[in-house]
Design a protein around this motif. Structure first.
Motif, PDB file in Angstrom:
ATOM      1  N   ALA A  18     -47.595  46.361 -11.614  1.00 25.97           N
ATOM      2  CA  ALA A  18     -48.545  45.299 -11.265  1.00 25.97           C
ATOM      3  C   ALA A  18     -48.355  44.081 -12.163  1.00 25.97           C
ATOM      4  N   THR A  19     -48.090  44.316 -13.428  1.00 26.76           N
ATOM      5  CA  THR A  19     -47.937  43.201 -14.364  1.00 26.76           C
ATOM      6  C   THR A  19     -46.658  42.427 -14.104  1.00 26.76           C
ATOM      7  N   VAL A  20     -45.550  43.133 -13.899  1.00 23.52           N
ATOM      8  CA  VAL A  20     -44.305  42.399 -13.641  1.00 23.52           C
ATOM      9  C   VAL A  20     -44.382  41.659 -12.310  1.00 23.52           C
ATOM     10  N   ARG A  21     -45.136  42.175 -11.363  1.00 19.79           N
ATOM     11  CA  ARG A  21     -45.309  41.460 -10.094  1.00 19.79           C
ATOM     12  C   ARG A  21     -46.038  40.139 -10.339  1.00 19.79           C
ATOM     13  N   LYS A  22     -47.072  40.163 -11.193  1.00 16.81           N
ATOM     14  CA  LYS A  22     -47.771  38.913 -11.545  1.00 16.81           C
ATOM     15  C   LYS A  22     -46.809  37.929 -12.196  1.00 16.81           C
ATOM     16  N   VAL A  23     -45.983  38.430 -13.088  1.00 14.41           N
ATOM     17  CA  VAL A  23     -45.025  37.568 -13.792  1.00 14.41           C
ATOM     18  C   VAL A  23     -44.027  36.975 -12.801  1.00 14.41           C
ATOM     19  N   ILE A  24     -43.464  37.819 -11.936  1.00 11.34           N
ATOM     20  CA  ILE A  24     -42.493  37.342 -10.946  1.00 11.34           C
ATOM     21  C   ILE A  24     -43.121  36.295 -10.043  1.00 11.34           C
ATOM     22  N   ASP A  25     -44.350  36.528  -9.620  1.00 11.09           N
ATOM     23  CA  ASP A  25     -45.026  35.582  -8.727  1.00 11.09           C
ATOM     24  C   ASP A  25     -45.311  34.243  -9.396  1.00 11.09           C
ATOM     25  N   ARG A  26     -45.444  34.236 -10.727  1.00 14.61           N
ATOM     26  CA  ARG A  26     -45.704  32.988 -11.459  1.00 14.61           C
ATOM     27  C   ARG A  26     -44.428  32.196 -11.749  1.00 14.61           C
ATOM     28  N   ILE A  27     -43.279  32.834 -11.630  1.00 11.48           N
ATOM     29  CA  ILE A  27     -42.008  32.165 -11.926  1.00 11.48           C
ATOM     30  C   ILE A  27     -41.780  31.055 -10.900  1.00 11.48           C
ATOM     31  N   ASP A  28     -41.484  29.870 -11.424  1.00  8.90           N
ATOM     32  CA  ASP A  28     -41.307  28.714 -10.545  1.00  8.90           C
ATOM     33  C   ASP A  28     -39.869  28.205 -10.551  1.00  8.90           C
ATOM     34  N   GLY A  29     -38.956  28.981 -11.058  1.00  8.46           N
ATOM     35  CA  GLY A  29     -37.554  28.583 -11.091  1.00  8.46           C
ATOM     36  C   GLY A  29     -36.855  29.199 -12.287  1.00  8.46           C
ATOM     37  N   TRP A  30     -35.545  28.940 -12.365  1.00  8.29           N
ATOM     38  CA  TRP A  30     -34.745  29.517 -13.442  1.00  8.29           C
ATOM     39  C   TRP A  30     -35.147  28.995 -14.811  1.00  8.29           C
ATOM     40  N   ARG A  31     -35.753  27.816 -14.856  1.00  6.41           N
ATOM     41  CA  ARG A  31     -36.230  27.286 -16.134  1.00  6.41           C
ATOM     42  C   ARG A  31     -37.287  28.209 -16.738  1.00  6.41           C
ATOM     43  N   ASP A  32     -38.188  28.710 -15.905  1.00  6.26           N
ATOM     44  CA  ASP A  32     -39.210  29.650 -16.379  1.00  6.26           C
ATOM     45  C   ASP A  32     -38.580  30.954 -16.869  1.00  6.26           C
ATOM     46  N   VAL A  33     -37.571  31.413 -16.145  1.00  2.00           N
ATOM     47  CA  VAL A  33     -36.871  32.640 -16.553  1.00  2.00           C
ATOM     48  C   VAL A  33     -36.194  32.413 -17.905  1.00  2.00           C
ATOM     49  N   ALA A  34     -35.545  31.245 -18.045  1.00  2.00           N
ATOM     50  CA  ALA A  34     -34.872  30.921 -19.310  1.00  2.00           C
ATOM     51  C   ALA A  34     -35.875  30.844 -20.462  1.00  2.00           C
ATOM     52  N   MET A  35     -37.077  30.357 -20.196  1.00  2.00           N
ATOM     53  CA  MET A  35     -38.105  30.298 -21.246  1.00  2.00           C
ATOM     54  C   MET A  35     -38.519  31.703 -21.681  1.00  2.00           C
ATOM     55  N   LEU A  36     -38.667  32.630 -20.728  1.00  2.00           N
ATOM     56  CA  LEU A  36     -38.995  34.016 -21.076  1.00  2.00           C
ATOM     57  C   LEU A  36     -37.876  34.628 -21.916  1.00  2.00           C
ATOM     58  N   PHE A  37     -36.633  34.453 -21.467  1.00  2.38           N
ATOM     59  CA  PHE A  37     -35.496  34.985 -22.198  1.00  2.38           C
ATOM     60  C   PHE A  37     -35.416  34.353 -23.583  1.00  2.38           C
ATOM     61  N   GLY A  38     -35.596  33.041 -23.660  1.00  2.96           N
ATOM     62  CA  GLY A  38     -35.526  32.335 -24.944  1.00  2.96           C
ATOM     63  C   GLY A  38     -36.600  32.790 -25.917  1.00  2.96           C
ATOM     64  N   LEU A  39     -37.800  32.987 -25.424  1.00  2.00           N
ATOM     65  CA  LEU A  39     -38.883  33.470 -26.286  1.00  2.00           C
ATOM     66  C   LEU A  39     -38.570  34.870 -26.812  1.00  2.00           C
ATOM     67  N   ALA A  40     -38.095  35.739 -25.923  1.00  2.00           N
ATOM     68  CA  ALA A  40     -37.733  37.095 -26.346  1.00  2.00           C
ATOM     69  C   ALA A  40     -36.619  37.051 -27.375  1.00  2.00           C
ATOM     70  N   PHE A  41     -35.613  36.215 -27.148  1.00  2.00           N
ATOM     71  CA  PHE A  41     -34.499  36.117 -28.082  1.00  2.00           C
ATOM     72  C   PHE A  41     -34.974  35.609 -29.444  1.00  2.00           C
ATOM     73  N   CYS A  42     -35.774  34.551 -29.448  1.00  2.00           N
ATOM     74  CA  CYS A  42     -36.258  33.986 -30.709  1.00  2.00           C
ATOM     75  C   CYS A  42     -37.078  34.993 -31.498  1.00  2.00           C
TER      76      CYS A  42
END
Length: 190
Positions: A18-42
């Motif tokens: 349910a949580t990942v579905r909320k996250v996927i539904d909020r994604i508005d493009g690859w920029r949002d995905v890159a922000m998630l990846f960047g935050l995790a990496f940092c």
């Protein structure tokens, strides 16, 4: 926004699909995905550098950060493409961006395990608790795979996360087998 992020990270352990579905539904493009990846990496790299400094290691400088970023980015891209393509072979309907979001979210949600991963690479951190550390790392692997299986199942529209987990273990086993066959010949050739 930060409070929602923390709530969603915590909710991912209680209701991963349910949580990942909320996250996927909020994604508005690859920029949002890159922000998630960047935050995790940092976060994970920051934790690794901090633990390395605490252990008196000096190898966590700029070179470490850059090489870690390159490795992480390539590993992320390979994982997303493989999960997307293999899932599609088995009837998965997830778009590449949905798989990318699920894998990036997984990276962020599992950042709390960064100290356990770092402790495996810096023996001084384990001290006399090597046995406990090994058990904790085994439990960590189970939780990480369980979360990833649920996230992939949701992103691809699969009903059974257990089957996805079986597929992940089979894929990891096959990759390990191929690498174990290839690497000795590559190493001896040099």
């Amino acid at each position: 926004m930060f409070g929602t992020l923390i709530e969603d990270v915590i909710a991912s352990y209680r209701a991963p699909r349910a949580t990942v579905r909320k996250v996927i539904d909020r994604i508005d493009g690859w920029r949002d995905v890159a922000m998630l990846f960047g935050l995790a990496f940092c976060l994970s790299t920051g934790i690794a550098v901090l633990l390395s400094l605490m252990a008196g290691e000096g190898g966590a400088g700029l070179g470490f950060v850059v090489s870690n970023l390159l490795f992480s980015a390539v590993a992320y891209l390979v994982a997303v493409v493989l999960i997307h393509r293999v899932g599609a072979l088995f009837g998965g309907t997830g778009a590449m961006i949905e798989i990318g979001a699920a894998v990036a979210w997984h990276s962020l949600v599992t950042v709390i395990f960064a100290p356990l991963v770092a402790a495996a690479t810096v023996p001084e951190l384990a001290g006399g608790a090597a046995g406990f550390l090994a058990l904790a790392q085994l439990a960590m692997v189970a939780v990480v795979v369980w979360l990833l299986a649920n996230f992939i199942a949701e992103a691809h529209g699969f009903k059974s996360a257990l089957r996805v987990a079986g597929g992940l273990f089979a894929g990891i086993f096959m990759l390990g087998l191929v690498l174990s066959l290839l690497l000795p010949s590559l190493i001896s050739a040099t």
